[in-house]
Design a protein around this motif. Structure first.
Motif, PDB file in Angstrom:
ATOM      1  N   GLN A  21       0.780  -1.168  -0.016  1.00  0.00           N
ATOM      2  CA  GLN A  21       0.024  -0.002   0.169  1.00  0.00           C
ATOM      3  C   GLN A  21       0.780   1.362  -0.010  1.00  0.00           C
ATOM      4  O   GLN A  21       1.712   1.509   1.077  1.00  0.00           O
ATOM      5  CB  GLN A  21      -0.940   0.158   1.315  1.00  0.00           C
ATOM      6  CG  GLN A  21      -2.286   0.322   0.785  1.00  0.00           C
ATOM      7  CD  GLN A  21      -3.197  -0.362   1.859  1.00  0.00           C
ATOM      8  OE1 GLN A  21      -2.953  -1.087   2.754  1.00  0.00           O
ATOM      9  NE2 GLN A  21      -4.466  -0.939   1.295  1.00  0.00           N
ATOM     10  N   ILE A  22       0.880   1.814  -1.075  1.00  0.00           N
ATOM     11  CA  ILE A  22       1.886   2.959  -1.128  1.00  0.00           C
ATOM     12  C   ILE A  22       1.337   4.309  -1.081  1.00  0.00           C
ATOM     13  O   ILE A  22       0.158   4.503  -1.669  1.00  0.00           O
ATOM     14  CB  ILE A  22       2.511   3.071  -2.551  1.00  0.00           C
ATOM     15  CG1 ILE A  22       3.113   1.502  -2.941  1.00  0.00           C
ATOM     16  CG2 ILE A  22       3.680   4.163  -2.639  1.00  0.00           C
ATOM     17  CD1 ILE A  22       3.874   1.596  -4.149  1.00  0.00           C
ATOM     18  N   ARG A  23       1.567   5.123  -0.098  1.00  0.00           N
ATOM     19  CA  ARG A  23       0.988   6.446  -0.273  1.00  0.00           C
ATOM     20  C   ARG A  23       1.595   7.555  -1.147  1.00  0.00           C
ATOM     21  O   ARG A  23       2.674   7.301  -1.435  1.00  0.00           O
ATOM     22  CB  ARG A  23       1.269   6.992   1.349  1.00  0.00           C
ATOM     23  CG  ARG A  23       0.060   7.385   2.125  1.00  0.00           C
ATOM     24  CD  ARG A  23       0.411   7.588   3.739  1.00  0.00           C
ATOM     25  NE  ARG A  23       0.604   6.149   4.470  1.00  0.00           N
ATOM     26  CZ  ARG A  23       1.447   6.072   5.338  1.00  0.00           C
ATOM     27  NH1 ARG A  23       1.998   6.930   6.002  1.00  0.00           N
ATOM     28  NH2 ARG A  23       1.475   4.880   6.190  1.00  0.00           N
ATOM     29  N   GLY A  24       0.757   8.038  -1.831  1.00  0.00           N
ATOM     30  CA  GLY A  24       1.343   9.098  -2.614  1.00  0.00           C
ATOM     31  C   GLY A  24       1.460   8.165  -4.018  1.00  0.00           C
ATOM     32  O   GLY A  24       2.369   8.787  -4.818  1.00  0.00           O
ATOM     33  N   MET A  25       0.894   7.238  -4.180  1.00  0.00           N
ATOM     34  CA  MET A  25       1.270   6.210  -5.786  1.00  0.00           C
ATOM     35  C   MET A  25       1.166   7.237  -6.866  1.00  0.00           C
ATOM     36  O   MET A  25       1.652   6.981  -7.970  1.00  0.00           O
ATOM     37  CB  MET A  25       0.267   5.147  -5.694  1.00  0.00           C
ATOM     38  CG  MET A  25       0.574   4.141  -6.781  1.00  0.00           C
ATOM     39  SD  MET A  25       2.481   3.745  -6.626  1.00  0.00           S
ATOM     40  CE  MET A  25       2.794   3.157  -8.485  1.00  0.00           C
ATOM     41  N   ARG A  50      -6.077  -8.646   6.355  1.00  0.00           N
ATOM     42  CA  ARG A  50      -5.044  -7.606   5.790  1.00  0.00           C
ATOM     43  C   ARG A  50      -5.061  -7.670   4.141  1.00  0.00           C
ATOM     44  O   ARG A  50      -5.060  -8.667   3.737  1.00  0.00           O
ATOM     45  CB  ARG A  50      -3.584  -8.000   6.108  1.00  0.00           C
ATOM     46  CG  ARG A  50      -2.676  -7.005   6.048  1.00  0.00           C
ATOM     47  CD  ARG A  50      -1.377  -7.528   6.149  1.00  0.00           C
ATOM     48  NE  ARG A  50      -1.141  -8.091   7.433  1.00  0.00           N
ATOM     49  CZ  ARG A  50      -0.556  -7.040   8.236  1.00  0.00           C
ATOM     50  NH1 ARG A  50      -0.492  -5.899   7.975  1.00  0.00           N
ATOM     51  NH2 ARG A  50      -0.407  -7.358   9.493  1.00  0.00           N
ATOM     52  N   ARG A  51      -5.585  -6.598   3.764  1.00  0.00           N
ATOM     53  CA  ARG A  51      -5.857  -6.676   2.398  1.00  0.00           C
ATOM     54  C   ARG A  51      -4.431  -6.444   1.454  1.00  0.00           C
ATOM     55  O   ARG A  51      -4.075  -7.454   0.595  1.00  0.00           O
ATOM     56  CB  ARG A  51      -6.849  -5.593   1.744  1.00  0.00           C
ATOM     57  CG  ARG A  51      -8.015  -5.628   2.492  1.00  0.00           C
ATOM     58  CD  ARG A  51      -9.012  -4.530   1.649  1.00  0.00           C
ATOM     59  NE  ARG A  51      -9.188  -5.034   0.272  1.00  0.00           N
ATOM     60  CZ  ARG A  51      -9.907  -6.087  -0.107  1.00  0.00           C
ATOM     61  NH1 ARG A  51     -10.459  -6.612   0.610  1.00  0.00           N
ATOM     62  NH2 ARG A  51      -9.883  -6.230  -1.616  1.00  0.00           N
ATOM     63  N   ARG A  52      -3.724  -5.753   2.066  1.00  0.00           N
ATOM     64  CA  ARG A  52      -2.417  -5.415   1.126  1.00  0.00           C
ATOM     65  C   ARG A  52      -1.347  -5.329   2.234  1.00  0.00           C
ATOM     66  O   ARG A  52      -1.595  -4.607   3.213  1.00  0.00           O
ATOM     67  CB  ARG A  52      -2.201  -4.316   0.209  1.00  0.00           C
ATOM     68  CG  ARG A  52      -1.323  -4.666  -0.808  1.00  0.00           C
ATOM     69  CD  ARG A  52      -1.648  -3.774  -1.869  1.00  0.00           C
ATOM     70  NE  ARG A  52      -2.641  -3.911  -2.762  1.00  0.00           N
ATOM     71  CZ  ARG A  52      -3.235  -2.890  -3.335  1.00  0.00           C
ATOM     72  NH1 ARG A  52      -2.994  -1.755  -3.264  1.00  0.00           N
ATOM     73  NH2 ARG A  52      -4.356  -3.223  -4.004  1.00  0.00           N
ATOM     74  N   ARG A  53      -0.137  -5.810   1.849  1.00  0.00           N
ATOM     75  CA  ARG A  53       0.977  -5.514   3.296  1.00  0.00           C
ATOM     76  C   ARG A  53       1.261  -4.114   3.260  1.00  0.00           C
ATOM     77  O   ARG A  53       1.383  -3.216   2.030  1.00  0.00           O
ATOM     78  CB  ARG A  53       2.274  -6.362   2.707  1.00  0.00           C
ATOM     79  CG  ARG A  53       2.165  -7.804   2.840  1.00  0.00           C
ATOM     80  CD  ARG A  53       3.330  -8.456   1.896  1.00  0.00           C
ATOM     81  NE  ARG A  53       3.183  -8.119   0.577  1.00  0.00           N
ATOM     82  CZ  ARG A  53       4.123  -8.537  -0.271  1.00  0.00           C
ATOM     83  NH1 ARG A  53       5.312  -9.006   0.193  1.00  0.00           N
ATOM     84  NH2 ARG A  53       4.214  -8.389  -1.355  1.00  0.00           N
ATOM     85  N   VAL A 107      12.126   0.583   5.049  1.00  0.00           N
ATOM     86  CA  VAL A 107      13.282   0.183   4.063  1.00  0.00           C
ATOM     87  C   VAL A 107      12.414   0.322   2.616  1.00  0.00           C
ATOM     88  O   VAL A 107      13.188   0.832   1.651  1.00  0.00           O
ATOM     89  CB  VAL A 107      13.563  -1.403   4.134  1.00  0.00           C
ATOM     90  CG1 VAL A 107      14.512  -1.877   3.031  1.00  0.00           C
ATOM     91  CG2 VAL A 107      14.248  -1.554   5.720  1.00  0.00           C
ATOM     92  N   PHE A 108      11.187  -0.040   2.616  1.00  0.00           N
ATOM     93  CA  PHE A 108      10.465   0.169   1.410  1.00  0.00           C
ATOM     94  C   PHE A 108      10.494   1.608   0.801  1.00  0.00           C
ATOM     95  O   PHE A 108      10.786   1.736  -0.391  1.00  0.00           O
ATOM     96  CB  PHE A 108       9.071  -0.203   1.642  1.00  0.00           C
ATOM     97  CG  PHE A 108       8.213   0.044   0.766  1.00  0.00           C
ATOM     98  CD1 PHE A 108       7.922  -0.916  -0.364  1.00  0.00           C
ATOM     99  CD2 PHE A 108       7.417   1.056   0.932  1.00  0.00           C
ATOM    100  CE1 PHE A 108       6.985  -0.485  -1.496  1.00  0.00           C
ATOM    101  CE2 PHE A 108       6.412   1.402  -0.222  1.00  0.00           C
ATOM    102  CZ  PHE A 108       6.277   0.575  -1.361  1.00  0.00           C
TER     103      PHE A 108
END
Lengths: 323, 324
Positions: free
Chosen positions: A115-119, B38-41, B46-47
């Motif tokens: 889940q990326i914020r600001g994708m 949990r739908r998505r990690r 680090v990510f």
């Protein structure tokens, strides 16, 4: 006279037929300009090129004055070492950029599937290199590869390493050009595969996780096979575009040193502009078109075959489970 | 590159322990231990480091162009670290000297080539875009609504057109435009090329938008006495604005960035910016500051479009990849 408001029409049958006829003509009127432009600006020129490829034609002649030489341009090219070299360079370039970009792009997508914020902001940043003019991309990379003021050699120097002749050595030039293309287009693969990854059915992944599949097993046996249709089309689009690259290389090396980065498109451009042999240039264009066509069709069929095979495997697995 | 290679190894610990070790069967009673639904990690630090590195790699070369365009030749050649310099607009003044309202002091001889090319580029790209959209929308509308020609034909045409490398059009366009149409060295000539090149794609993308316009809406307008043209202009056009935006950006970008065909077709007075840039490149003694300023001016419109409409751009780029 024509086309009054609709509610008056039933009273006047003559007007109605006139109007109906006008309506029947409308689609043709709507399509006509497009057909005209395509015929004048695209189909005729391409047909003309086929004809020109059988001529010995220099730019100072009108096409009518050019001599018809049959297959001579085609046969001549087959034995032409420079042309063969440009075909080889083109194929190496296309194969290298497509495979590197696919591996990097898909790998990054698998790695960054969170889940990326600001994708959306991220996507914007990643498509910038693709939107900028190829000429400018070539400029930037030529500057970065510059032997003395370029950022790469400066960095190497500050680390006490030997400078690398990025664009001036035939051994390095093609690799340097490939790196620039990878920089420009890996984001394309990344964006597409991330979208594919995030639209995978959650249930399949959930089931795999419950069954105790490791990360790698999930990637290999579930994610990649399910993404396959999108991946194939992505690779196809990249392959087609790899054959269209011209400006970036033109600005960076202009095909040199020697013929080390002279792709077919550049060869065509030089044949037309420098050697002034329009007939030969046309024959080269036909060869290039044929190569692109064959590769595209082959890849498309391979993709269909893989998809069909996967579907059969899945169907058989489902049958086995049901039995 | 090395940062990416070490990426997967370092990212692993940051991932939540959603996946049990391989081979250990998970029983139903274990399930409550895992966080429910949990739908998505989630993403760990680090990510974000990896993301930051990628952003730097994507933007680095572009930022390098920006800083170089703000440097004097002295600063470019000097061995001082890249970011220690006094930024200056002199390079831009050199490039744009012809259209500035004042005379820059450092410019001894004002070369009007670039500002003229900028004007040419603006005219050619804008006219091409407007014409392509106009002609393309009409054709796409007819194809969808009057079932005129198969849609498959359009998709196939688009794909075939996408396959044609521009270099292939070099010979015929040179020959025909010079000898038959007499359109070499004119705006009309290059505009015709760009419109024809972009039409298949524009028709293809617009028809997918038009086919989503609800038919009853158009029928209602027709019942109210609108003729097909009015229906098209007043009902359909406003509804397909996003498609028009995507098509416009693509056409404009191609017309604005294109080099090879413009190079053979256009003469001294009609040259576009990419052609002048390539012409000003010499083997040695390149004034990098000035040429990067030129490159910046060429890059600005596409960058603005990207910032405004990245979603539409991706739709356009992936056209064909997502939907069959």
């Amino acid at each position: 006279m024509r086309g009054g408001p609709a509610h008056t029409l039933p009273k006047d049958p003559l007007m109605a037929t006139a109007r109906r006829r006008a309506n029947r003509l409308t689609p043709y009127l709507f399509v006509a300009p497009a057909l005209l432009v395509l015929a004048v600006g695209l189909l005729y020129p391409i047909g003309y090129m086929v004809w020109a490829s059988f001529l010995d034609w220099s730019p100072s002649q009108r096409i009518g004055e050019a001599e018809f030489v049959g297959m001579r341009n085609y046969v001549g090219l087959l034995g032409d070492a420079s042309f063969q070299e440009s075909v080889r360079v083109t194929l190496v370039f296309a194969a290298a950029v497509v495979s590197i970009e696919m591996v990097l792009g898909v790998g990054l997508a698998l790695l960054l599937d969170r889940q990326i914020r600001g994708m959306s902001l991220l996507r914007t940043v990643f498509i910038l290199p693709m939107m900028i003019a190829p000429i400018v991309v070539g400029l930037i990379w030529r500057y970065m590869y510059h032997p003395s003021v370029g950022v790469f050699n400066r960095t190497l120097e500050s680390w006490g390493l030997e400078p690398i002749p990025w664009l001036s050595s035939p051994d390095w030039a093609l690799a340097s050009v490939i790196i620039a293309d990878v920089w420009q287009w890996t984001p394309f693969v990344f964006i597409l595969s991330l979208a594919a990854l995030q639209s995978l059915p959650r249930s399949a992944l959930e089931a795999a996780r419950v069954d105790g599949a490791s990360e790698w097993q999930q990637v290999w046996h579930i994610k990649l096979p399910l993404m396959l249709p999108v991946l194939i089309v992505t690779a196809l689009l990249r392959l087609i575009d790899a054959f269209k690259v011209l400006e970036v290389i033109l600005v960076m090396t202009n095909g040199g040193p020697g013929l080390s980065t002279e792709i077919v498109s550049l060869r065509i451009q030089r044949t037309v502009a420098e050697f002034r042999q329009l007939g030969t240039g046309a024959a080269m264009s036909i060869y290039l078109l044929l190569i692109v066509l064959v590769l595209t069709v082959a890849m498309f069929l391979f993709g269909k075959w893989r998809e069909g095979r996967d579907a059969r495997v899945r169907a058989r697995a489902a049958e086995a489970e049901a039995a | 590159m090395t940062d990416q290679a070490t990426g997967p190894g370092r990212a692993r610990p940051a991932a939540p322990p959603a996946a049990p070790p391989a081979g250990v069967p998970v029983r139903a009673e274990d399930a409550p231990v895992a966080p429910p639904r949990r739908r998505r990690r989630e993403a760990g630090p680090v990510f974000y480091v990896i993301i930051a590195l990628l952003v730097m790699m994507a933007l680095g070369p572009i930022l390098l162009m920006v800083t170089t365009s703000l440097k004097l030749q002295v600063d470019i050649v000097s061995s001082a670290p890249g970011l220690l310099f006094a930024p200056t607009l002199q390079n831009y003044e050199t490039v744009l000297c012809d259209v500035l309202w004042y005379e820059p002091e450092h410019v001894r001889f004002c070369d009007p080539t670039f500002s003229r090319a900028l004007g040419n580029s603006l005219i050619v790209a804008t006219v091409s875009t407007v014409l392509t959209l106009l002609i393309g929308t009409m054709a796409a509308y007819a194809i969808v609504r009057f079932r005129f020609m198969g849609r498959d034909a359009v998709s196939l045409g688009t794909l075939l057109m996408r396959m044609v490398p521009p270099a292939v059009l070099l010979v015929p366009i040179f020959g025909i435009w010079t000898f038959q149409y007499g359109l070499n060295d004119t705006y009309a000539g290059i505009v015709l090329v760009y419109v024809a090149m972009n039409l298949p794609f524009v028709i293809w993308i617009l028809q997918s938008f038009i086919s989503q316009v609800p038919m009853p809406l158009e029928e209602a307008a027709r019942m109210d006495g609108a003729n097909p043209w009015q229906v098209f202009l007043l009902v359909v056009l406003p509804l397909i604005k996003p498609g028009l935006a995507a098509a416009a950006i693509f056409t404009f970008r191609i017309a604005w960035n294109e080099f090879i065909l413009a190079n053979v077709l256009l003469g001294r007075n009609t040259r576009t910016v990419p052609v002048t840039i390539v012409n000003s490149l010499t083997e040695h003694n390149i004034d990098w500051g000035v040429i990067m300023a030129t490159g910046m001016l060429l890059a600005v419109p596409p960058v603005i479009f990207t910032l405004l409409a990245s979603r539409q751009i991706i739709t356009g780029m992936t056209a064909g990849a997502v939907k069959g």
